[in-house]
Motif scaffolding. Structure first.
Motif, mmCIF file in Angstrom:
data_model
loop_
_atom_site.group_PDB
_atom_site.id
_atom_site.type_symbol
_atom_site.label_atom_id
_atom_site.label_comp_id
_atom_site.label_asym_id
_atom_site.label_seq_id
_atom_site.Cartn_x
_atom_site.Cartn_y
_atom_site.Cartn_z
ATOM 1 N N PHE B 36 26.518 -10.655 51.705
ATOM 2 C CA PHE B 36 24.964 -10.725 51.484
ATOM 3 C C PHE B 36 24.881 -12.255 52.163
ATOM 4 O O PHE B 36 25.397 -12.986 51.663
ATOM 5 C CB PHE B 36 24.378 -10.902 50.711
ATOM 6 C CG PHE B 36 23.986 -8.836 50.318
ATOM 7 C CD1 PHE B 36 23.014 -8.349 50.574
ATOM 8 C CD2 PHE B 36 24.946 -8.401 48.801
ATOM 9 C CE1 PHE B 36 23.338 -6.737 50.433
ATOM 10 C CE2 PHE B 36 24.879 -6.675 48.780
ATOM 11 C CZ PHE B 36 24.675 -6.546 49.140
ATOM 12 N N ILE B 62 24.104 -18.456 45.699
ATOM 13 C CA ILE B 62 25.228 -18.195 46.430
ATOM 14 C C ILE B 62 25.914 -17.460 45.417
ATOM 15 O O ILE B 62 26.399 -16.361 45.254
ATOM 16 C CB ILE B 62 26.481 -19.785 46.376
ATOM 17 C CG1 ILE B 62 25.662 -20.138 47.670
ATOM 18 C CG2 ILE B 62 27.325 -19.457 46.790
ATOM 19 C CD1 ILE B 62 26.341 -21.843 47.526
ATOM 20 N N LEU B 63 25.878 -18.022 43.707
ATOM 21 C CA LEU B 63 26.316 -16.785 42.850
ATOM 22 C C LEU B 63 25.239 -15.603 42.956
ATOM 23 O O LEU B 63 26.264 -15.019 42.598
ATOM 24 C CB LEU B 63 25.628 -17.650 41.339
ATOM 25 C CG LEU B 63 26.198 -18.939 41.110
ATOM 26 C CD1 LEU B 63 26.343 -19.326 39.788
ATOM 27 C CD2 LEU B 63 27.819 -18.363 40.954
ATOM 28 N N MET B 64 23.847 -15.393 43.482
ATOM 29 C CA MET B 64 23.290 -14.025 43.370
ATOM 30 C C MET B 64 23.733 -12.991 44.182
ATOM 31 O O MET B 64 23.814 -12.670 44.349
ATOM 32 C CB MET B 64 21.628 -14.381 43.884
ATOM 33 C CG MET B 64 20.729 -15.003 42.162
ATOM 34 S SD MET B 64 21.510 -13.779 41.409
ATOM 35 C CE MET B 64 20.596 -11.911 41.883
ATOM 36 N N SER B 65 24.275 -14.058 45.400
ATOM 37 C CA SER B 65 24.909 -13.313 46.560
ATOM 38 C C SER B 65 26.146 -12.633 46.082
ATOM 39 O O SER B 65 26.589 -11.395 46.302
ATOM 40 C CB SER B 65 25.288 -14.514 47.750
ATOM 41 O OG SER B 65 25.881 -13.636 48.866
ATOM 42 N N GLU B 66 27.262 -13.451 44.938
ATOM 43 C CA GLU B 66 28.392 -13.023 44.776
ATOM 44 C C GLU B 66 28.194 -11.660 43.878
ATOM 45 O O GLU B 66 28.614 -10.940 43.839
ATOM 46 C CB GLU B 66 28.729 -13.824 43.339
ATOM 47 C CG GLU B 66 29.566 -15.107 44.882
ATOM 48 C CD GLU B 66 30.767 -14.308 44.890
ATOM 49 O OE1 GLU B 66 31.117 -13.336 45.298
ATOM 50 O OE2 GLU B 66 30.836 -15.374 45.929
ATOM 51 N N MET B 67 26.548 -11.686 42.809
ATOM 52 C CA MET B 67 26.530 -10.599 42.165
ATOM 53 C C MET B 67 26.196 -9.633 42.854
ATOM 54 O O MET B 67 26.616 -9.053 42.032
ATOM 55 C CB MET B 67 25.215 -11.087 41.266
ATOM 56 C CG MET B 67 24.198 -10.452 40.085
ATOM 57 S SD MET B 67 25.253 -11.055 38.311
ATOM 58 C CE MET B 67 23.501 -10.128 37.806
ATOM 59 N N LEU B 68 25.090 -9.861 43.771
ATOM 60 C CA LEU B 68 25.070 -8.464 44.265
ATOM 61 C C LEU B 68 25.701 -7.405 45.364
ATOM 62 O O LEU B 68 26.623 -6.731 44.723
ATOM 63 C CB LEU B 68 23.616 -8.470 45.734
ATOM 64 C CG LEU B 68 22.696 -9.257 45.437
ATOM 65 C CD1 LEU B 68 21.676 -9.555 46.232
ATOM 66 C CD2 LEU B 68 21.836 -8.073 44.728
ATOM 67 N N LYS B 69 27.230 -8.617 45.559
ATOM 68 C CA LYS B 69 28.029 -8.185 45.990
ATOM 69 C C LYS B 69 29.283 -7.008 44.865
ATOM 70 O O LYS B 69 29.658 -6.160 45.213
ATOM 71 C CB LYS B 69 28.732 -9.546 46.239
ATOM 72 C CG LYS B 69 29.925 -8.288 47.394
ATOM 73 C CD LYS B 69 31.163 -9.985 48.200
ATOM 74 C CE LYS B 69 32.368 -10.537 47.052
ATOM 75 N NZ LYS B 69 33.409 -11.156 47.784
#
Lengths: 119, 107
Positions: B36, B62-69
């Protein structure tokens, strides 16, 4: 205008979800039905609402108005593997030189760390 | 309940050539490049904040992008396993429905 924006975001989530499912399906020799992808995308989209409210509450509890990586770590508390994964990613972010991080965000990330957690 | 993340592929040591883009241009590039966009994540989250003054730090994004991934990959992999156990070639919405409760408990 606001609804338009929401539809665009929904479409963006749907698109990325579709790409991820396609990759996973290709690796495992299976196909995702369009409805399954749409359902996963919609779930992700709505989960963002929950995530956002939690993050905001965590930040406010810490008497901050900015959501930081500490709040995200707290968000990942329900699963130990996920918490460890987020912690690892966070450590890598902290290790990165600041000037590199600002400009491009992700390109200098250590690819070795990309292993997803076992949930 | 033990699912492997797909990120754990042999090619994950390649240098990242498509910095900042949501998905790679080249189809052969593997899934660790599909993620994302920071901008999308930021808008997704800040749109749901109750107070306007709440901000999102770039690290958090950035961490939330990882989380959503991870969320999407877990959803996809668990559905896939479910389809496999039912001997289906295609992953249908029913398969996702079956794994959804546990998925939401984990996130």
């Amino acid at each position: 205008k606001e609804e338009e924006e929401e539809e665009l975001l929904r479409a963006a989530v749907h698109y990325t979800t579709g790409r991820m499912c396609l990759d996973i399906g290709r690796n495992q020799g299976k196909e995702f039905s369009p409805q399954a992808i749409a359902a996963i995308a919609e779930t992700t989209f709505r989960q963002c609402d929950v995530f956002a409210k939690d993050l905001e509450a965590f930040a406010r509890h810490a008497k901050r108005s900015t959501v930081t990586s500490d709040d995200v770590k707290l968000l990942a508390r329900r699963s130990t593997a996920l918490a460890k994964f987020i912690q690892k990613k966070n450590d890598l972010l902290l290790k990165e030189p600041k000037h590199l991080r600002k400009s491009t965000g992700k390109d200098n990330k250590d690819q070795d760390s990309n292993a997803a957690p076992d949930l | 309940m033990t699912e492997r993340g797909v990120d754990d592929v042999p090619c994950s040591n390649q240098p990242n050539k498509f910095a900042g883009s949501c998905v790679s241009v080249n189809m052969a590039e593997k899934e660790h490049r599909v993620e994302f966009k920071k901008e999308t994540v930021s808008k997704l989250l800040s749109g749901h904040f109750k107070e306007d003054k709440t901000r999102l730090s770039s690290d958090a994004t950035i961490l939330m992008s990882e989380m959503l991934k991870v969320l999407v990959q877990e959803a996809a992999l668990r559905s896939l396993k479910q389809a496999e156990s039912e001997d289906c070639d295609q992953v249908h919405i029913e398969h996702f429905e079956k794994i959804l409760p546990q998925l939401l408990l984990d996130f």
